[in-house]
Design an enzyme around this catalytic site. Structure first.
Site, PDB file in Angstrom:
ATOM      1  N   ILE A   1      -3.512  -7.874  -4.913  1.00  0.00           N
ATOM      2  CA  ILE A   1      -3.108  -6.691  -4.154  1.00  0.00           C
ATOM      3  C   ILE A   1      -3.419  -5.438  -4.959  1.00  0.00           C
ATOM      4  O   ILE A   1      -3.823  -5.528  -6.121  1.00  0.00           O
ATOM      5  CB  ILE A   1      -1.626  -6.770  -3.735  1.00  0.00           C
ATOM      6  CG1 ILE A   1      -0.765  -7.152  -4.932  1.00  0.00           C
ATOM      7  CG2 ILE A   1      -1.441  -7.797  -2.626  1.00  0.00           C
ATOM      8  CD1 ILE A   1       0.716  -7.292  -4.601  1.00  0.00           C
ATOM      9  N   THR A   2      -3.224  -4.295  -4.339  1.00  0.00           N
ATOM     10  CA  THR A   2      -3.825  -3.065  -4.835  1.00  0.00           C
ATOM     11  C   THR A   2      -3.386  -2.612  -6.228  1.00  0.00           C
ATOM     12  O   THR A   2      -4.217  -2.438  -7.117  1.00  0.00           O
ATOM     13  CB  THR A   2      -3.575  -1.925  -3.828  1.00  0.00           C
ATOM     14  OG1 THR A   2      -4.193  -2.287  -2.601  1.00  0.00           O
ATOM     15  CG2 THR A   2      -4.169  -0.611  -4.316  1.00  0.00           C
ATOM     16  N   PHE A   3      -2.098  -2.381  -6.409  1.00  0.00           N
ATOM     17  CA  PHE A   3      -1.687  -1.771  -7.678  1.00  0.00           C
ATOM     18  C   PHE A   3      -1.962  -2.672  -8.881  1.00  0.00           C
ATOM     19  O   PHE A   3      -2.516  -2.213  -9.877  1.00  0.00           O
ATOM     20  CB  PHE A   3      -0.228  -1.307  -7.613  1.00  0.00           C
ATOM     21  CG  PHE A   3      -0.095   0.104  -7.115  1.00  0.00           C
ATOM     22  CD1 PHE A   3      -0.714   0.485  -5.924  1.00  0.00           C
ATOM     23  CD2 PHE A   3       0.609   1.063  -7.826  1.00  0.00           C
ATOM     24  CE1 PHE A   3      -0.623   1.796  -5.462  1.00  0.00           C
ATOM     25  CE2 PHE A   3       0.706   2.380  -7.369  1.00  0.00           C
ATOM     26  CZ  PHE A   3       0.091   2.741  -6.188  1.00  0.00           C
TER      27      PHE A   3
END
Ligand SMILES: *[C@@H]1O[C@H](CO)[C@@H](O)[C@H](O)[C@H]1NC(C)=O
Ligand SMILES: *[C@@H]1O[C@H](CO)[C@@H](O)[C@H](O)[C@H]1NC(C)=O
Ligand SMILES: *[C@@H]1O[C@H](CO)[C@@H](O)[C@H](O)[C@H]1NC(C)=O
Ligand SMILES: *[C@@H]1O[C@H](CO)[C@@H](O)[C@H](O)[C@H]1NC(C)=O
Length: 364
Positions: A93-95
């Protein structure tokens, strides 16, 4: 990328590694390969006195997107340089992946830290500006520590001081900033007098990810966004040519994860297994942490989920201690129980679920 998929990738190491090396000129050479999770393209040119690195992230861009024939500029950059595998860190996922690209660390978009007794939420600008969440040393800090100037336009982790330092130039995240505005910001930095000009510029584009979530990876919306972003790359390259710095600029294009479709009919009702009030839930996209309110019931609660996972095959579950070592997911910030649905599936509560208006996006 769907988490069931990355889990398969990372735990069973079943990914295909393909590499292709291509010699374009003696100073431009290429290497390209992809996995399902993310892509990396690097364009390397002849080194001159003051080289510039532009690191661009295209959030949620799965490699297949570049094979739709919609991104001629990106493909041109790729074929004139390196392209290589990107295996996202877990969870995909992004972070975590952005901060990992800059440092190698972090565990979630949303997580509870028992030492800090506080919860990080990636959409909260206050948390983003708090130093305590951000460990390690991002590359823009490394540059500053080595006497170079760095600039960041919206990279996760860039709004907090790390080791007491910020990038030389950075912007507060603004969802509404357009592609053209970002190009303007980049060229303003490039056009600074030589003594002030950054040596590394990092820039983040959420657009493709956003469209993938809203409309799903196979949507017209994603296609349109791919073309808009690619058009931006055309302008970026032209801007470098106009300034005659194309041969002293290295462009690195990365993605953090891919994107899979969700299905509103494929849901796992957590409250059918264990009453809703017995635990707190932290969602990290499709991945879920459970925090039993009575800690002595952790194993018992996990057991109920394990039985259902076995019977249905629709998800996987681990107690924190059981998470396979290979995914390097053993921080105090990982919840006591981890649930990962298979592709297209999501965890919900029957008490609140409305298939007409699912709480999860069309792509995940
Ligand atoms: C953690 O913080 C909450 C408030 O956010 C507080 O109620 C609780 O007592 C704190 N726990 C500890 C162990 O400090
Ligand atoms: C965010 O960007 C938009 C578009 O450029 C702009 O209109 C708006 O003022 C910006 N918001 C903030 C808080 O800077
Ligand atoms: C997206 O682009 C691909 C490749 O051009 C095309 O095959 C597909 O039909 C497009 N999807 C939509 C929904 O327009
Ligand atoms: C996780 O970290 C703890 C503390 O460092 C250690 O005791 C434990 O063995 C680790 N577990 C795994 C599965 O690596």
């Amino acid at each position: 990328m769907h988490l069931g998929q990355v889990e398969a990738e990372l735990i069973y190491e079943s990914h295909q590694l393909t590499k292709q090396r291509r010699s374009i000129r003696k100073y431009i050479y290429g290497l390209m390969a992809f996995i399902l999770g993310g892509s990396l393209i690097a364009y390397r040119c002849q080194k001159v006195d003051r080289p510039l690195v532009i690191l661009v992230s295209l959030d949620g861009t799965r490699p297949e997107y570049l094979q739709r024939g919609l991104t001629p500029n990106l493909n041109k950059i790729g074929s004139g340089g390196y392209m290589s595998d990107m295996i996202p860190v877990f969870p995909s996922i992004t972070f975590p992946n952005h901060y990992s690209l800059a440092t190698g660390l972090i565990v979630g978009n949303v997580f509870y830290d028992p030492v800090l007794n506080d919860t990080f939420v990636y959409t909260d600008p206050v948390k983003n500006s708090e130093s305590k969440w951000w460990n390690g040393e991002p590359i823009w800090i490394t540059a500053v520590k080595n006497g170079l100037k760095s600039a960041v336009c919206f990279w996760p982790g860039s709004e907090a001081p790390v080791k007491g330092l910020y990038a030389t130039y950075w912007k507060k995240f603004n969802q509404s900033t357009t592609i053209d505005e970002k190009l303007g910001i980049i060229f303003n930095w490039i056009d600074l007098p030589p003594s002030q000009r950054p040596s590394i510029i990092s820039v983040y584009f959420p657009d493709i990810d956003h469209s993938g979530h809203v409309a799903g990876p196979n949507s017209e919306m994603v296609n349109n966004t791919l073309m808009e972003i690619d058009n931006g790359f055309g302008k970026l390259m032209q801007g470098l040519v106009d300034r005659d710095i194309q041969s002293s600029t290295e462009i690195v294009v990365v993605s953090d994860h891919g994107m899979g479709s969700t299905d509103p009919t494929k849901v796992i009702y957590m409250d059918d297994l264990v009453p809703e009030g017995d635990y707190d839930v932290i969602y990290n996209g499709v991945l879920v942490y459970l925090y039993p309110k009575d800690k002595t019931k952790t194993v018992e609660i996990a057991e109920k989920f394990k039985q259902e996972a076995k019977a249905s095959g629709n998800f996987r579950i681990w107690l924190k201690e059981e998470i396979p070592y290979d995914v390097h997911y053993n921080s105090t910030r990982v919840g006591p129980i981890l649930l990962i649905p298979e592709r297209e599936w999501n965890f919900v509560f029957r008490s609140s679920y409305n298939p007409e208006n699912p709480p999860f996006p069309k792509g995940s």
